[in-house]
Design an enzyme around this catalytic site. Structure first.
Site, PDB file in Angstrom:
ATOM      1  N   HIS A  61       0.864  -1.186   0.000  1.00 40.47           N
ATOM      2  CA  HIS A  61       0.000   0.000   0.000  1.00 40.47           C
ATOM      3  C   HIS A  61       0.899   1.233   0.000  1.00 40.47           C
ATOM      4  O   HIS A  61       1.593   1.488   0.985  1.00 40.47           O
ATOM      5  CB  HIS A  61      -0.894   0.008   1.239  1.00 40.47           C
ATOM      6  CG  HIS A  61      -1.786  -1.193   1.349  1.00 40.47           C
ATOM      7  ND1 HIS A  61      -3.077  -1.194   0.891  1.00 40.47           N
ATOM      8  CD2 HIS A  61      -1.554  -2.438   1.851  1.00 40.47           C
ATOM      9  CE1 HIS A  61      -3.621  -2.393   1.112  1.00 40.47           C
ATOM     10  NE2 HIS A  61      -2.705  -3.163   1.694  1.00 40.47           N
TER      11      HIS A  61
ATOM     12  N   ARG B 143      -0.473   4.296  -0.899  1.00 38.91           N
ATOM     13  CA  ARG B 143      -1.391   5.319  -0.388  1.00 38.91           C
ATOM     14  C   ARG B 143      -1.663   6.505  -1.309  1.00 38.91           C
ATOM     15  O   ARG B 143      -2.426   7.402  -0.917  1.00 38.91           O
ATOM     16  CB  ARG B 143      -0.900   5.855   0.972  1.00 38.91           C
ATOM     17  CG  ARG B 143      -0.661   4.798   2.033  1.00 38.91           C
ATOM     18  CD  ARG B 143      -1.885   3.973   2.319  1.00 38.91           C
ATOM     19  NE  ARG B 143      -1.732   3.182   3.542  1.00 38.91           N
ATOM     20  CZ  ARG B 143      -2.549   2.190   3.893  1.00 38.91           C
ATOM     21  NH1 ARG B 143      -3.571   1.864   3.110  1.00 38.91           N
ATOM     22  NH2 ARG B 143      -2.356   1.520   5.015  1.00 38.91           N
TER      23      ARG B 143
ATOM     24  N   ASP C 287      -8.801  -5.303  -2.315  1.00 42.70           N
ATOM     25  CA  ASP C 287      -8.073  -5.497  -1.054  1.00 42.70           C
ATOM     26  C   ASP C 287      -8.476  -4.460  -0.020  1.00 42.70           C
ATOM     27  O   ASP C 287      -8.685  -3.287  -0.324  1.00 42.70           O
ATOM     28  CB  ASP C 287      -6.570  -5.423  -1.268  1.00 42.70           C
ATOM     29  CG  ASP C 287      -5.823  -5.778  -0.003  1.00 42.70           C
ATOM     30  OD1 ASP C 287      -5.963  -6.925   0.446  1.00 42.70           O
ATOM     31  OD2 ASP C 287      -5.148  -4.900   0.567  1.00 42.70           O
TER      32      ASP C 287
ATOM     33  N   HIS D 119      -2.628 -12.659   1.941  1.00 38.37           N
ATOM     34  CA  HIS D 119      -2.256 -12.725   3.374  1.00 38.37           C
ATOM     35  C   HIS D 119      -2.997 -13.768   4.202  1.00 38.37           C
ATOM     36  O   HIS D 119      -3.705 -13.441   5.162  1.00 38.37           O
ATOM     37  CB  HIS D 119      -2.396 -11.353   4.030  1.00 38.37           C
ATOM     38  CG  HIS D 119      -3.647 -10.585   3.745  1.00 38.37           C
ATOM     39  ND1 HIS D 119      -4.916 -11.103   3.821  1.00 38.37           N
ATOM     40  CD2 HIS D 119      -3.811  -9.281   3.374  1.00 38.37           C
ATOM     41  CE1 HIS D 119      -5.797 -10.172   3.519  1.00 38.37           C
ATOM     42  NE2 HIS D 119      -5.153  -9.059   3.252  1.00 38.37           N
TER      43      HIS D 119
ATOM     44  N   ASP E 283       2.427  -6.946   2.645  1.00 39.45           N
ATOM     45  CA  ASP E 283       1.246  -6.147   3.017  1.00 39.45           C
ATOM     46  C   ASP E 283       1.687  -4.864   3.719  1.00 39.45           C
ATOM     47  O   ASP E 283       1.101  -4.446   4.727  1.00 39.45           O
ATOM     48  CB  ASP E 283       0.293  -6.954   3.875  1.00 39.45           C
ATOM     49  CG  ASP E 283      -1.092  -6.302   3.993  1.00 39.45           C
ATOM     50  OD1 ASP E 283      -1.343  -5.287   3.302  1.00 39.45           O
ATOM     51  OD2 ASP E 283      -1.915  -6.798   4.784  1.00 39.45           O
TER      52      ASP E 283
ATOM     53  N   HIS F 221       0.593   3.944   8.107  1.00 37.10           N
ATOM     54  CA  HIS F 221      -0.362   4.923   8.624  1.00 37.10           C
ATOM     55  C   HIS F 221       0.420   6.021   9.334  1.00 37.10           C
ATOM     56  O   HIS F 221       1.617   5.882   9.610  1.00 37.10           O
ATOM     57  CB  HIS F 221      -1.332   4.272   9.600  1.00 37.10           C
ATOM     58  CG  HIS F 221      -2.236   3.247   8.996  1.00 37.10           C
ATOM     59  ND1 HIS F 221      -3.306   3.579   8.203  1.00 37.10           N
ATOM     60  CD2 HIS F 221      -2.216   1.889   9.054  1.00 37.10           C
ATOM     61  CE1 HIS F 221      -3.925   2.481   7.810  1.00 37.10           C
ATOM     62  NE2 HIS F 221      -3.282   1.439   8.310  1.00 37.10           N
TER      63      HIS F 221
ATOM     64  N   PHE G 211      -5.774  -0.574  11.246  1.00 35.21           N
ATOM     65  CA  PHE G 211      -5.180  -1.847  10.864  1.00 35.21           C
ATOM     66  C   PHE G 211      -4.009  -1.599   9.910  1.00 35.21           C
ATOM     67  O   PHE G 211      -4.138  -0.854   8.943  1.00 35.21           O
ATOM     68  CB  PHE G 211      -6.195  -2.725  10.133  1.00 35.21           C
ATOM     69  CG  PHE G 211      -7.227  -3.363  11.015  1.00 35.21           C
ATOM     70  CD1 PHE G 211      -6.898  -4.430  11.842  1.00 35.21           C
ATOM     71  CD2 PHE G 211      -8.540  -2.924  10.988  1.00 35.21           C
ATOM     72  CE1 PHE G 211      -7.859  -5.052  12.624  1.00 35.21           C
ATOM     73  CE2 PHE G 211      -9.514  -3.535  11.767  1.00 35.21           C
ATOM     74  CZ  PHE G 211      -9.168  -4.596  12.595  1.00 35.21           C
TER      75      PHE G 211
END
Length: 409
Positions: free
Chosen positions: A50, A52, A139, A219, A291, A295, A309
């Site tokens: 990710h 973002r 996802d 995952h 994965d 954040h 998460f």
């Protein structure tokens, strides 16, 4: 690709090996880090990250994510579509492609969404996006409707693309946020049951049988998931799967009251971890993907219940796996390269450029300190771990895209 696979070679003379590296990036600090265990590998490939952008650049950017990936030895990654706007149309996808073209230092291959807005209500423009995406995925959300998933598989098969599934049954979550196991019970947390993962996998395996679509499970974290996929493979179903480094080396007994231990799916119990390791050993699990899910610090500072998460992992994946699986003798280095390089590229039809490689000092150790990460995300369950393996150099297309600055370690 098979020929390159044999080139997991020890390097005794760095100058002889690296004639194509851009010397402007190849700093003297790298050359000074000689040991008897310098090794070059083909560029790693991560099919689940990710980065973002667009939409959440306060968490990560294509520029920072790709730089972190290069530091981790990766020359190719596949970015998930839970973005804003969601890449569910040619127009929305173009926004991400433009940022990738401008800012990425490695190959970044986007996923297209399965459904519009990842809401599960209508199929996205799969045909329009097919030429520019690596596969299709919602996802971050499971496709709840069996009929919707069947139609998506039929359409993806006609386009020669994989369906890549985040398997999660929302009706079984009940507000849970860590595994429904011993730690949750002991500390009064709401748990996520294992069936919320393996139930949708069981459903989708039957849909694979019906449609013949190529299907890849994201995952996996439970022993039941491993067993279902093992059996499906034995029966000839067109299925592959991945797991993450953290699921192989940790379980819910390692949890702390800290958001850096919160990810989805959660860390399961010891029996699940052992089943995943068995799946690695016998080939049921095809590849390891990080994965990588950054954040902001604030979003990860709210404890297990209220933190977002997701953890970061692309800069620590190889050292964790080398230290915990290869050095311990559980798997060979060649097996690790299958899991990090070759199986993903074969399944997702991603060519390997022989001018993509990464150089590591396997004798050098370090302590994981997220303040040193190139990623904007700092939440890692491996903070404070002593690991072996330091990346000295990553080369993409003959150009060095990462070179160790010795102040980093």
């Amino acid at each position: 690709m098979g020929g390159i696979k044999t080139q997991i070679v020890e390097i005794k003379r760095m100058f002889d090996f690296l004639p194509s590296a851009d010397s402007a990036f190849f700093c003297p600090d790298v050359l000074s880090q000689r040991s008897d265990n310098l090794v070059a590998f083909p560029g790693f490939c991560d099919v689940h990250v990710h980065f973002r952008e667009p939409g959440f650049s306060y968490k990560e950017k294509i520029a920072t994510g790709s730089a972190a990936a290069a530091r981790g030895g990766y020359t190719t990654v596949c970015t998930m579509p839970n973005l804003n706007p969601v890449p569910d149309s040619v127009e929305n996808l173009r926004q991400q492609l433009d940022i990738i073209e401008r800012d990425s230092v490695i190959d970044v291959l986007p996923y297209g969404a399965i459904t519009v807005g990842e809401r599960g209500e209508a199929l996205a423009d799969l045909e329009g996006m097919a030429a520019d995406v690596v596969a299709f995925s919602d996802d971050g959300r499971g496709v709840q409707s069996e009929s919707m998933m069947r139609e998506a598989m039929q359409r993806a098969k006609s386009l020669g693309k994989l369906i890549v599934a985040h398997c999660e049954d929302n009706s079984l979550l009940h507000g849970g946020y860590i595994h429904d196991g011993g730690y949750a019970k002991a500390h009064g947390h709401r748990g996520i049951c294992s069936e919320s993962e393996w139930g949708p996998i069981k459903r989708d395996i039957e849909l694979c049988r019906q449609t013949g679509c190529g299907y890849h499970v994201c995952h996996i974290s439970t022993k039941e998931s491993v067993a279902l996929i093992r059996q499906a493979k034995a029966e000839g179903v067109n299925i592959t799967c991945e797991t993450g480094p953290h699921y192989l080396v940790m379980d819910d007994s390692d949890l702390m009251e800290d958001g850096r231990f919160k990810m989805n799916p959660p860390l399961r119990d010891k029996a699940d971890r052992e089943a995943l390791l068995e799946g690695i050993a016998d080939g049921t699990i095809d590849m390891i993907a990080t994965d990588h899910a950054p954040h902001s610090d604030e979003e990860k500072a709210r404890g297990l219940e209220k933190s977002a998460f997701g953890i970061v992992g692309i800069e620590t994946a190889f050292p964790v796996l080398y230290t915990k699986l290869v050095k311990t003798g559980f798997i060979s280095m060649e097996k690790l390269m299958e899991l990090l390089v070759f199986n993903a590229r074969k399944r997702f039809n991603i060519p390997l450029d022989p001018n993509d490689y990464t150089v590591w000092d396997l004798d050098r150790s370090f302590t994981v300190d997220p303040k040193d990460f190139l990623s904007m995300g700092k939440a890692t369950p491996f903070e404070g771990w002593e690991l072996s393996g330091v990346c000295l150099l990553t080369v993409k297309g003959g150009k060095a895209v990462y070179a160790l600055n010795d102040s980093q370690h």
